[in-house]
Design an enzyme around this catalytic site. Sequence first.
Site, PDB file in Angstrom:
ATOM      1  N   CYS A  28       4.806  53.276 -76.195  1.00 38.34           N
ATOM      2  CA  CYS A  28       4.645  52.498 -77.429  1.00 38.34           C
ATOM      3  C   CYS A  28       5.962  52.462 -78.204  1.00 38.34           C
ATOM      4  O   CYS A  28       6.393  53.479 -78.763  1.00 38.34           O
ATOM      5  CB  CYS A  28       3.526  53.131 -78.259  1.00 38.34           C
ATOM      6  SG  CYS A  28       3.415  52.551 -79.957  1.00 38.34           S
TER       7      CYS A  28
ATOM      8  N   CYS B 199       5.768  53.528 -81.822  1.00 35.43           N
ATOM      9  CA  CYS B 199       5.553  54.984 -81.884  1.00 35.43           C
ATOM     10  C   CYS B 199       6.879  55.720 -81.752  1.00 35.43           C
ATOM     11  O   CYS B 199       7.153  56.666 -82.506  1.00 35.43           O
ATOM     12  CB  CYS B 199       4.626  55.448 -80.757  1.00 35.43           C
ATOM     13  SG  CYS B 199       2.969  54.761 -80.793  1.00 35.43           S
TER      14      CYS B 199
END
Length: 127
Positions: free
Chosen positions: A30, A33
């Site tokens: 991600c 993230c």
Amino acid sequence: MPTVDLTLETFESTILEGGTVFVDFWASWCGPCLAFAPNYEAASEANPDLVFAKVDTEQQQQLAAAMNITSIPTIMAFKDGIGVFAQAGALPRPVLDDLIGQVRALDMDDVRAQLAASDEDAAPATA
């Protein structure tokens, strides 16, 4: 204080015993993230009296499902074992710092009273 990795086995005890706990639900694939991670780590170092935890949603799929994680990153905050914040999306550092301050300032007696009142409102009436 460095961040703590949580698992299905350690999540509940950390939330219940940790005082104020922030949890970052993330995954290695991600991009947002990974971009958020340095801000989260810096906040952890700047606030050693709080618990900053991480849940790898790929490794802990059952935990992520139990917490209804549908988007990552998702940040949750718990204080005295009560969930007080949850939001999907990477937070810029100033917003994260503001959130930390707001969670610190919460009057948990007031929060518990509000929860009790909403529980009473939700209780079915008996005839």
